[in-house]
Structures are given as C-alpha cells and as structure tokens.
Scaffold this active site. Structure first.
Site, PDB file in Angstrom:
ATOM      1  N   THR A  65       0.876  -1.177   0.000  1.00 20.13           N
ATOM      2  CA  THR A  65       0.000   0.000   0.000  1.00 20.13           C
ATOM      3  C   THR A  65       0.910   1.223   0.000  1.00 20.13           C
ATOM      4  O   THR A  65       2.074   1.125   0.393  1.00 20.13           O
ATOM      5  CB  THR A  65      -0.888   0.043   1.257  1.00 20.13           C
ATOM      6  OG1 THR A  65      -0.018   0.125   2.393  1.00 20.13           O
ATOM      7  CG2 THR A  65      -1.734  -1.196   1.393  1.00 20.13           C
TER       8      THR A  65
ATOM      9  N   GLU B 293      -5.636  -4.101  -0.599  1.00 29.08           N
ATOM     10  CA  GLU B 293      -5.928  -5.256   0.264  1.00 29.08           C
ATOM     11  C   GLU B 293      -7.051  -6.120  -0.286  1.00 29.08           C
ATOM     12  O   GLU B 293      -7.316  -7.196   0.224  1.00 29.08           O
ATOM     13  CB  GLU B 293      -6.327  -4.773   1.672  1.00 29.08           C
ATOM     14  CG  GLU B 293      -5.208  -4.108   2.455  1.00 29.08           C
ATOM     15  CD  GLU B 293      -5.072  -2.620   2.175  1.00 29.08           C
ATOM     16  OE1 GLU B 293      -5.527  -2.160   1.094  1.00 29.08           O
ATOM     17  OE2 GLU B 293      -4.506  -1.904   3.016  1.00 29.08           O
TER      18      GLU B 293
HETATM   19  P1  ADP Z   1      -3.882   3.936  -1.370  1.00 28.69           P
HETATM   20  O1  ADP Z   1      -4.685   5.041  -2.006  1.00 28.69           O
HETATM   21  O2  ADP Z   1      -3.850   3.994   0.109  1.00 28.69           O
HETATM   22  O3  ADP Z   1      -2.614   3.639  -2.068  1.00 28.69           O
HETATM   23  P2  ADP Z   1      -5.352   2.031  -2.801  1.00 28.69           P
HETATM   24  O4  ADP Z   1      -4.705   2.443  -4.050  1.00 28.69           O
HETATM   25  O5  ADP Z   1      -5.508   0.614  -2.488  1.00 28.69           O
HETATM   26  O6  ADP Z   1      -4.639   2.592  -1.579  1.00 28.69           O
HETATM   27  O7  ADP Z   1      -6.687   2.829  -2.706  1.00 28.69           O
HETATM   28  C1  ADP Z   1      -7.750   2.410  -1.934  1.00 28.69           C
HETATM   29  C2  ADP Z   1      -8.609   3.556  -1.514  1.00 28.69           C
HETATM   30  O8  ADP Z   1      -8.915   4.409  -2.603  1.00 28.69           O
HETATM   31  C3  ADP Z   1      -9.937   3.105  -0.993  1.00 28.69           C
HETATM   32  O9  ADP Z   1      -9.857   2.677   0.337  1.00 28.69           O
HETATM   33  C4  ADP Z   1     -10.772   4.352  -1.157  1.00 28.69           C
HETATM   34  O10 ADP Z   1     -10.587   5.260  -0.091  1.00 28.69           O
HETATM   35  C5  ADP Z   1     -10.210   4.969  -2.407  1.00 28.69           C
HETATM   36  N1  ADP Z   1     -11.062   4.649  -3.549  1.00 28.69           N
HETATM   37  C6  ADP Z   1     -10.910   3.662  -4.433  1.00 28.69           C
HETATM   38  N2  ADP Z   1     -11.887   3.692  -5.352  1.00 28.69           N
HETATM   39  C7  ADP Z   1     -12.704   4.718  -5.026  1.00 28.69           C
HETATM   40  C8  ADP Z   1     -13.909   5.271  -5.574  1.00 28.69           C
HETATM   41  N3  ADP Z   1     -14.475   4.796  -6.677  1.00 28.69           N
HETATM   42  N4  ADP Z   1     -14.457   6.329  -4.938  1.00 28.69           N
HETATM   43  C9  ADP Z   1     -13.909   6.855  -3.831  1.00 28.69           C
HETATM   44  N5  ADP Z   1     -12.777   6.388  -3.272  1.00 28.69           N
HETATM   45  C10 ADP Z   1     -12.179   5.335  -3.863  1.00 28.69           C
END
Ligand code: ADP
Length: 550
Positions: free
Chosen positions: A188, A333
């Site tokens: 992450t 995750e």
């Molecule tokens: P990080 O941004 O911490 O690197 P990820 O790339 O795994 O982690 O992103 C996951 C997070 O991105 C989700 O927990 C959520 O907060 C946000 N996210 C993903 N898709 C959406 C969406 N369609 N709308 C709003 N938030 C989103």
C-alpha cells in the site's frame, strides 16, 4: 453431517490462465507501446506463452529463483511485464510490483522488507536504479527490460531481458502446487507510516479474475479489446492482466506514455473498446479531446476507480463522447475489486438526472466480497441508503493479514478487514463512499463528506481539481477549507473564489460551504494518481481561517 462431494479438488493456478489463452485464443494479440522506444510491438498469446516459458527457464537456471523467492518489477505496462507476472508466479515465486513514483528511500525500504532477490526494470528507471542499487543488499540480479540495442548508458544491470530469455528453450512444465501459495506482493502506498505488504495467492488472483469477467463487472469476453491504463504496479492493474487472457480479450499496454495525445493515438489505432484507470488520467485525455476536437468512438466503457468519479467527468464523457463511465471501488488489500457500478433493470426509464445520481455511487457489491457497515462501537448499520459507517469486508481475495506482521489493527477479531472507508449501502447493494475515515470533516458533531464537496466544486467550469480538507476551528472543531487548482487561463482571484462559492450554494447544504477557498498552482498528486491530502495538510498546517480568532 454434510456429505462429501465427488468433485475434483484441482488447485487454482495462475499459469493455467496463460495455458488456456495460448490454446484457445492463441492468435489474440497483446499490443504494447514499448516503454524504451515508444514503438508499437505486437505479439499473440501463443507467442507470449512461449516467451513466458523461456523466462521461467531463465529465472530458475540463470537467476536461481526458487519457490517463495520475491522477484520485483519496476516497470510500466508491457508484454514483458505481463510475461513476468506469469513466469515468476508460474515457477512458484512471488511477483513484487514496485511503484516507481514512490520516493527512492521507500523503494529501498520495500525491496529490503520483501528481501527481493532480483529486480526487473524499464530503461526509464535506470537512473533510479543506479541510485539505489548499492543499498539493496538482498538483490542479486538487476535485469533491464529491453534488448541489447537499447541498453546503452545503463550502469546497473546483469543482463537485458531479451538476452536473458533469448537462448532458453520454450518448453517448460508449469508445476502444480498449493493454490494458497503466494503469487504476488504489492505494498500500500503508505501515506500513514511504513507501507504494508499485501501478499496475493494463486487462488485469490484466479478467483478475482473470474469475478472480473462477470458481465456487470469487466466482462468484455473474447471480443473485448482492453487497455489497462492503471499501472501493473497498482494492485495488479486491477486484475486485468489475469482477466483478459482468461476470456481471450485483446490487451493494449500503453507503456510509459499516459498523456492525452498518446492514449488517444493508441485507442484510435487499436480500436480499444474498454479502458481502465484513475480519474486524473481521464481528465488529461478529456482536455486533449476537447482542445483538439478528437473523438474516441471505439471506446464503449471506461472503468474508473481509485478515487471518486467526478460528476463533471461523468457527464463530459457520457454526454459528449458517448462513452459509458463505470465507477469501481476497491483497494490494494482487496486485489482490488469490491464494487462496480452497473445499472439494474429497475433503473430503466429513470430520467438522466436520476441515472447520474446512481452512477456517482461507487457501485454494486461484487459476488465474492462480503461487506458490513459498522458504527464507531462496531454495531452493524442497516443498508438503508443513509446510515454511514465504517466499511468492513471479507472474502477469498481480501487480505487476511499484512506481509510480515504490520497493521494488525486493521483486522477484526471476528474475521473482517477494516477498509478505512466510510460509506452507506442501499437496499440494492449500491455503495456510496462518503469519505476515508481519516478525511471526513467533523464539524459540530456532524460529518461533511469531503468527496461530495470536492465533486460539487469540480462541477464549476473554472475548476481543474479540488480538494476539501478539515481545518481546526475554535467553535466547530473543524471546518472545510477548499483547495483549488484552476484551469489554464483562469485567474486565481477573489472573483473566481466568489464565483465558486456562489456555485456551491446551489449544490451542497449551506453548512457544508467551505469557510475559505485557497488556490494552488499545482495539486500534489501521489504515486497512484490521487490527490495527496497528506501533502495538502502539510502545506496548510498553519492555516487560519480569515477573521477567526483562535
Ligand atoms: P492507497 O490510495 O492507500 O494507495 P489504494 O490504491 O488501495 O490505496 O486505494 C484504496 C482507496 O482508494 C480506498 O480505500 C478508497 O478510499 C479509495 N477509492 C478507491 N476507489 C474509489 C472510488 N471509486 N471512490 C472513492 N474512493 C475510492
């Protein structure tokens, strides 16, 4: 007592996906804009399988990769990266995809934490590699992902990719082992504390790919022509490198060039029908289309996720370019898929404004993902379309813990993973994210959704990007500050401020209106293409609302 069934217990192996694609869709193509040259490269699944077997031989014989070893990639989307996905996991090792946009110190930390034994990298990242190679003690081999003719002026390398595989035989028997063996590792982004490693299995990736291929999810079938703009270092490019060959779809890999003109050229040239990526990518393409009066008529659907789909973007693509925008939600995750937005028969006949409202939801829960919404005390909330709470998930492609122990607090005692997102669900399984737990703006005991406020602001014609953050307030605990990057040619003036505020009055409840609007020349964007709120909070840490006494 249940009766044991008489069905075969065949382990789900990632290598079987490629074997199937080579046998049944052998002439289907993977097209790559080569990261090292920008040229277009074509190769079908049959040839890809042969090369992947050559690579598997090279991994074992030349690089001495053994089961369970971690092999890292620092690379754009390409046929070679695809081959690495299959060869590394196919020999029982683990593909550790590294995001090259991260800070070099963080990359060193990750490679060390993962104890990566070899690293495959694109030529563009050679300076980065030269800078970090010495510090990466576990890495025995650095492989430059190109051929000899493009290898000039690159210091750190054992060999080029093509030299590594060129003299290897194209026969290799894919071993069958426990489907729960680790196949991939993705960290992450670590916006809070050290990054945490998510270790995917053969079973989780195959099941996730099957789920992706459902028609309301990605489901393009063998006629599909898919372009993952989402990088292969960002949660397995959302599973597309597994889902596409499983269904026999064509894959178009954009390499290093993710700008509007390059994407447009590739979409038109290859007649791409389905594209996937984060909103910032689609904003870039939209600006280009609007400015140059170009079209993308081959594209039927865009899968957009990673952050919320801005309403203005939805309307622009759907109303002006005839493209269906499909929002999805997930996270590292979760492999990453959790929800995808697809309309139900009961929505037929609704007017456009009602449809837009539904399409702005994060989507419908995908089968395979269990979800519950809980309040601060952990009590389950109803799916009534309004009770917002913390989102917890479980399922066969959801992490059960982080690699090497970190972050245990995200896993509940009764087998759920706490996503850190705040949302409500409606009676049709549609999820609406209102915030990330750490981004909600808590004002006078109520929560303001930073996502909704940003989305509303992005509807103003002068706003290129907007971010709402909660700032300390002596009376209300927190109040929203709206940070705006205006479009090119628009002045950062009081008049623009007033006009945005005036516009917002018609869009959001009065008590949501930002107490102030500040401009930035360029919004800080993180390694996965999302606005970096942590950076904004840092930039505005001593901020005081005008006229407010502390
Ligand atoms: P990080 O941004 O911490 O690197 P990820 O790339 O795994 O982690 O992103 C996951 C997070 O991105 C989700 O927990 C959520 O907060 C946000 N996210 C993903 N898709 C959406 C969406 N369609 N709308 C709003 N938030 C989103």
């Amino acid at each position: 007592m249940t009766l044991r069934a008489h069905m075969m217990d065949c382990p789900l192996m990632i290598s079987d996906i490629l074997v199937h694609a080579a046998k049944c869709h052998g002439d289907q193509e993977i097209v790559t804009r080569l990261p090292e040259s920008g040229q277009i490269h074509r190769q079908n699944y049959a040839r890809t399988h042969e090369r992947t077997k050559q690579l598997a031989n090279a991994l074992q014989k030349k690089l001495k990769i053994r089961e369970g070893d971690r092999v890292a990639t620092i690379a754009w989307n390409s046929h070679r990266h695809f081959e690495l996905y299959y060869a590394i996991s196919g020999v029982g090792a683990v593909v550790h995809t590294v995001n090259p946009r991260l800070d070099p110190k963080q990359i060193v930390w990750m490679l060390d934490h993962a104890q990566a034994k070899a690293v495959f990298f694109d030529k563009q990242f050679a300076p980065l590699i030269d800078g970090i190679a010495k510090a990466c003690k576990s890495v025995k081999n650095w492989v430059l992902m190109t051929d000899k003719s493009h290898a000039d002026a690159v210091q750190t390398r054992s060999k080029t990719y093509e030299e590594l595989i060129g003299d290897q035989p194209a026969d290799f028997d894919w071993p069958v082992f426990d489907e729960n063996a680790a196949a991939g590792l993705c960290y992450t982004s670590g916006t809070t504390g050290d990054p945490k490693g998510v270790l995917y299995s053969h079973r989780s990736n195959v099941l996730h790919a099957l789920a992706c291929n459902a028609s309301d999810v990605i489901g393009v079938g063998a006629r599909g022509n898919l372009m993952p703009v989402v990088p292969m270092f960002h949660v397995n490019a959302w599973g597309i490198p597994y889902a596409a060959p499983m269904s026999g779809a064509k894959l178009v890999m954009p390499g290093a060039q993710l700008d509007g003109p390059s994407l447009h050229e590739l979409i038109e040239g290859e007649k791409v029908s389905y594209v996937a990526g984060v909103p910032t990518v689609w904003l870039g393409l939209l600006n280009y289309l609007d400015k140059e009066q170009k079209r993308i008529d081959s594209v039927e659907r865009v899968l957009i996720g990673g952050s919320a789909l801005p309403e203005a973007l939805l309307r622009a693509y759907e109303d002006r370019y005839g493209v269906t925008m499909q929002q999805g939600w997930g996270m590292t995750e979760m492999s990453p898929l959790g929800t995808v937005n697809a309309l139900l028969p009961k929505h037929d006949g609704l007017d456009r404004e009602e449809i837009v409202k539904i399409k702005l939801k994060q989507g419908r829960l995908v089968f395979g993902v269990g979800m519950r919404i809980v309040d601060d005390e952990g009590r389950e909330l109803p799916w009534d379309g309004q009770s917002s709470g913390h989102v917890q998930v479980r399922g066969p492609w959801i992490a059960s813990s982080y690699y090497r122990g970190a972050g245990a607090e995200s896993f509940t005692g009764d087998g759920w993973f706490s996503t850190g997102d705040v949302a409500h669900m409606d009676g049709n399984g549609f999820m609406t994210i209102t915030d990330r737990s750490k981004d909600v703006i808590k004002t006078g005991g109520e929560w303001i959704s930073s996502i909704d406020l940003e989305n509303a602001a992005m509807g103003h014609p002068d706003v290129a990007m907007a971010a709402a953050v909660g700032m300390p307030h002596p009376k209300w605990q927190e109040r929203p500050l709206l940070i705006v990057q205006v479009k090119d040619g628009i002045e950062q003036s009081d008049a623009t401020r007033d006009s945005i505020l005036e516009y917002l009055r018609g869009e959001v409840p009065k008590w949501w209106l930002p107490d102030a609007i500040e401009f930035v020349d360029e919004m800080p964007i993180g390694a996965t293409g999302k606005i970096l709120k942590t950076k904004l909070r840092e930039m505005f840490k001593d901020y005081e609302f005008p006229g407010v006494e502390a």
